[in-house]
Design a protein around this motif. Structure first.
Motif, PDB file in Angstrom:
ATOM      1  N   THR A   2       0.826  -1.207   0.000  1.00 58.33           N
ATOM      2  CA  THR A   2       0.000   0.000   0.000  1.00 58.33           C
ATOM      3  C   THR A   2       0.860   1.257   0.000  1.00 58.33           C
ATOM      4  O   THR A   2       1.955   1.282   0.563  1.00 58.33           O
ATOM      5  N   ARG A   3       0.364   2.285  -0.642  1.00 54.27           N
ATOM      6  CA  ARG A   3       1.057   3.575  -0.679  1.00 54.27           C
ATOM      7  C   ARG A   3       0.434   4.495   0.368  1.00 54.27           C
ATOM      8  O   ARG A   3      -0.772   4.741   0.340  1.00 54.27           O
ATOM      9  N   ILE A   4       1.223   4.991   1.300  1.00 53.10           N
ATOM     10  CA  ILE A   4       0.734   5.896   2.327  1.00 53.10           C
ATOM     11  C   ILE A   4       0.685   7.313   1.766  1.00 53.10           C
ATOM     12  O   ILE A   4       1.679   7.809   1.218  1.00 53.10           O
ATOM     13  N   VAL A   5      -0.488   7.947   1.881  1.00 54.21           N
ATOM     14  CA  VAL A   5      -0.647   9.325   1.427  1.00 54.21           C
ATOM     15  C   VAL A   5      -1.060  10.173   2.625  1.00 54.21           C
ATOM     16  O   VAL A   5      -1.530   9.658   3.647  1.00 54.21           O
ATOM     17  N   THR A   6      -0.881  11.469   2.504  1.00 55.71           N
ATOM     18  CA  THR A   6      -1.223  12.367   3.609  1.00 55.71           C
ATOM     19  C   THR A   6      -2.504  13.152   3.365  1.00 55.71           C
ATOM     20  O   THR A   6      -3.122  13.637   4.314  1.00 55.71           O
ATOM     21  N   THR A   7      -2.910  13.279   2.088  1.00 57.25           N
ATOM     22  CA  THR A   7      -4.162  13.957   1.762  1.00 57.25           C
ATOM     23  C   THR A   7      -4.846  13.257   0.595  1.00 57.25           C
ATOM     24  O   THR A   7      -4.181  12.639  -0.247  1.00 57.25           O
ATOM     25  N   GLU A  10      -3.790  14.160  -3.103  1.00 59.39           N
ATOM     26  CA  GLU A  10      -2.607  13.578  -3.743  1.00 59.39           C
ATOM     27  C   GLU A  10      -2.976  12.577  -4.829  1.00 59.39           C
ATOM     28  O   GLU A  10      -2.223  12.369  -5.778  1.00 59.39           O
ATOM     29  N   ILE A  11      -4.140  11.938  -4.699  1.00 58.80           N
ATOM     30  CA  ILE A  11      -4.517  10.858  -5.624  1.00 58.80           C
ATOM     31  C   ILE A  11      -5.870  11.078  -6.293  1.00 58.80           C
ATOM     32  O   ILE A  11      -6.221  10.370  -7.235  1.00 58.80           O
ATOM     33  N   GLN A  41     -15.638  18.168   0.221  1.00 59.31           N
ATOM     34  CA  GLN A  41     -16.103  19.408  -0.400  1.00 59.31           C
ATOM     35  C   GLN A  41     -15.130  19.856  -1.492  1.00 59.31           C
ATOM     36  O   GLN A  41     -15.551  20.254  -2.588  1.00 59.31           O
ATOM     37  N   SER A  42     -13.841  19.791  -1.203  1.00 60.69           N
ATOM     38  CA  SER A  42     -12.833  20.194  -2.183  1.00 60.69           C
ATOM     39  C   SER A  42     -12.862  19.280  -3.404  1.00 60.69           C
ATOM     40  O   SER A  42     -12.743  19.753  -4.547  1.00 60.69           O
ATOM     41  N   TYR A  43     -13.048  18.003  -3.166  1.00 56.26           N
ATOM     42  CA  TYR A  43     -13.110  17.051  -4.286  1.00 56.26           C
ATOM     43  C   TYR A  43     -14.311  17.339  -5.179  1.00 56.26           C
ATOM     44  O   TYR A  43     -14.197  17.328  -6.411  1.00 56.26           O
ATOM     45  N   ARG A  44     -15.449  17.619  -4.586  1.00 52.21           N
ATOM     46  CA  ARG A  44     -16.647  17.909  -5.377  1.00 52.21           C
ATOM     47  C   ARG A  44     -16.485  19.188  -6.189  1.00 52.21           C
ATOM     48  O   ARG A  44     -17.038  19.309  -7.297  1.00 52.21           O
ATOM     49  N   LYS A  45     -15.732  20.145  -5.671  1.00 50.03           N
ATOM     50  CA  LYS A  45     -15.515  21.395  -6.410  1.00 50.03           C
ATOM     51  C   LYS A  45     -14.725  21.164  -7.696  1.00 50.03           C
ATOM     52  O   LYS A  45     -14.795  21.979  -8.620  1.00 50.03           O
ATOM     53  N   THR A  46     -13.982  20.066  -7.761  1.00 55.92           N
ATOM     54  CA  THR A  46     -13.238  19.732  -8.981  1.00 55.92           C
ATOM     55  C   THR A  46     -14.107  18.986  -9.990  1.00 55.92           C
ATOM     56  O   THR A  46     -13.639  18.666 -11.086  1.00 55.92           O
ATOM     57  N   GLY A  47     -15.352  18.710  -9.628  1.00 57.01           N
ATOM     58  CA  GLY A  47     -16.255  17.984 -10.521  1.00 57.01           C
ATOM     59  C   GLY A  47     -16.442  16.535 -10.150  1.00 57.01           C
ATOM     60  O   GLY A  47     -17.232  15.827 -10.790  1.00 57.01           O
ATOM     61  N   GLY A  48     -15.751  16.052  -9.122  1.00 53.87           N
ATOM     62  CA  GLY A  48     -15.892  14.662  -8.701  1.00 53.87           C
ATOM     63  C   GLY A  48     -17.224  14.412  -8.006  1.00 53.87           C
ATOM     64  O   GLY A  48     -17.811  15.315  -7.408  1.00 53.87           O
ATOM     65  N   ALA A 283      -4.881  -0.131  -2.229  1.00 52.79           N
ATOM     66  CA  ALA A 283      -3.923   0.612  -3.066  1.00 52.79           C
ATOM     67  C   ALA A 283      -3.279   1.735  -2.284  1.00 52.79           C
ATOM     68  O   ALA A 283      -2.084   2.001  -2.439  1.00 52.79           O
ATOM     69  N   PHE A 284      -4.068   2.382  -1.395  1.00 54.64           N
ATOM     70  CA  PHE A 284      -3.574   3.530  -0.638  1.00 54.64           C
ATOM     71  C   PHE A 284      -4.016   3.447   0.816  1.00 54.64           C
ATOM     72  O   PHE A 284      -5.013   2.805   1.136  1.00 54.64           O
TER      73      PHE A 284
END
Length: 290
Positions: A2-7, A10-11, A41-48, A283-284
């Motif tokens: 697994t890949r450790i992410v902080t936010t 990042e992915i 909220q930030s993800y949805r602002k990108t269209g996700g 995966a993460f």
């Protein structure tokens, strides 16, 4: 590995939709987790698109009201798929008969409200166990008591060959700092006793079929390769995503916080040991959704 992410950011650009667990990820059973809310909220602002996929035995309308109570704003998600909705659909098609014994707290009685999604739903009648054709389990009567204490009560049902519909496959959840048993623990005991338990939440296929329908209803065609599942349960969220061919982001600071030595971030060695023991390969991994 697994890949450790902080936010999440990042992915997140590699995915058009998220299937997000609630308890332990977006709220803790008492209040919303602010960083998780901000990330969605930030993800949805990108269209996700964000579909909340939860093993709650409640209908999605009930979960929506609960989110308001916990302080999760509506602009953090697009749709909701609950194991309760999936299980209710099966119940009203007669999967455990029409005369059923409800094993669960009175707060779950909305599970038996009429279902309008089916063309010809059966009439479901709640009866005593001695008269039941099947069992509908939305949770233990006492979430603080060991489900093993229910063995004598369940033995006659096993002997009669009654099927048990499990509306929430989770074994435990953490309500704030208190760990509680869920319907999945009762269903596990019932199966160990020789009974037949039917599951409709994560990691089983029906709830993912429902989640895809909810996503499609948003007007977005998203292939599985562009969906990321997020959750803190390796036996539910991560195993379910793997079974559906969907990438997963494991929240190590939820149910497995102590095993993975997660503060803000998981301890890499402890995380590796834990995932190896659980035969899980997300995966993460991230400490908390942020």
């Amino acid at each position: 590995m697994t890949r450790i992410v902080t936010t999440l950011s990042e992915i997140s650009a590699d995915y058009d939709a998220l299937f997000v667990d609630l308890w332990g990820c977006v709220h803790n059973g008492v209040h919303a987790l602010p960083e998780a809310v901000e990330a969605l909220q930030s993800y949805r602002k990108t269209g996700g698109k964000v579909v909340l996929v939860t093993n709650s035995p409640r209908p999605h309308a009930g979960v929506e009201k609960q989110l308001v109570h916990f302080g999760v704003p509506q602009d953090a998600w697009d749709s909701i798929a609950t194991s309760g909705d999936s299980a209710r659909s099966a119940m009203y098609q007669g999967v455990v008969g029409t005369n059923v014994w409800h094993l669960g707290p009175p707060t779950d009685l909305k599970f038996f409200e009429p279902l309008r999604l089916l063309d010809s739903p059966l009439e479901i009648i709640r009866v005593d166990l001695a008269e039941a054709q099947g069992i509908v389990c939305t949770g233990p009567f006492d979430p603080g008591a060991d489900p093993e204490l229910m063995r004598p009560q369940l033995e006659p049902a096993v002997a009669r060959g009654l099927k048990l519909l499990c509306a929430n496959p989770d074994i435990v959840v953490d309500r704030g700092e208190v760990r509680e048993w869920c319907a999945g623990a009762v269903a596990k005991l019932y199966s160990e006793m020789g009974g037949d338990s039917l599951y409709f939440g994560k990691p089983y296929a029906p709830i993912y079929e429902l989640a895809r329908k909810r996503l499609s209803a948003l007007g977005t065609a998203v292939p599985d390769t562009r969906i990321l599942a997020i959750g803190d349960g390796v036996l539910t969220d991560i195993a379910g995503a793997f079974g559906e061919g969907i990438d997963a982001l494991f929240i190590s600071g939820g149910l497995a916080a102590s095993e993975t030595k997660t503060g803000s971030h998981p301890d890499p060695e402890a995380l590796t040991d834990y995932l190896k023991r659980e035969n899980s390969a997300p995966a993460f991994t991230i400490g908390q959704l942020r």
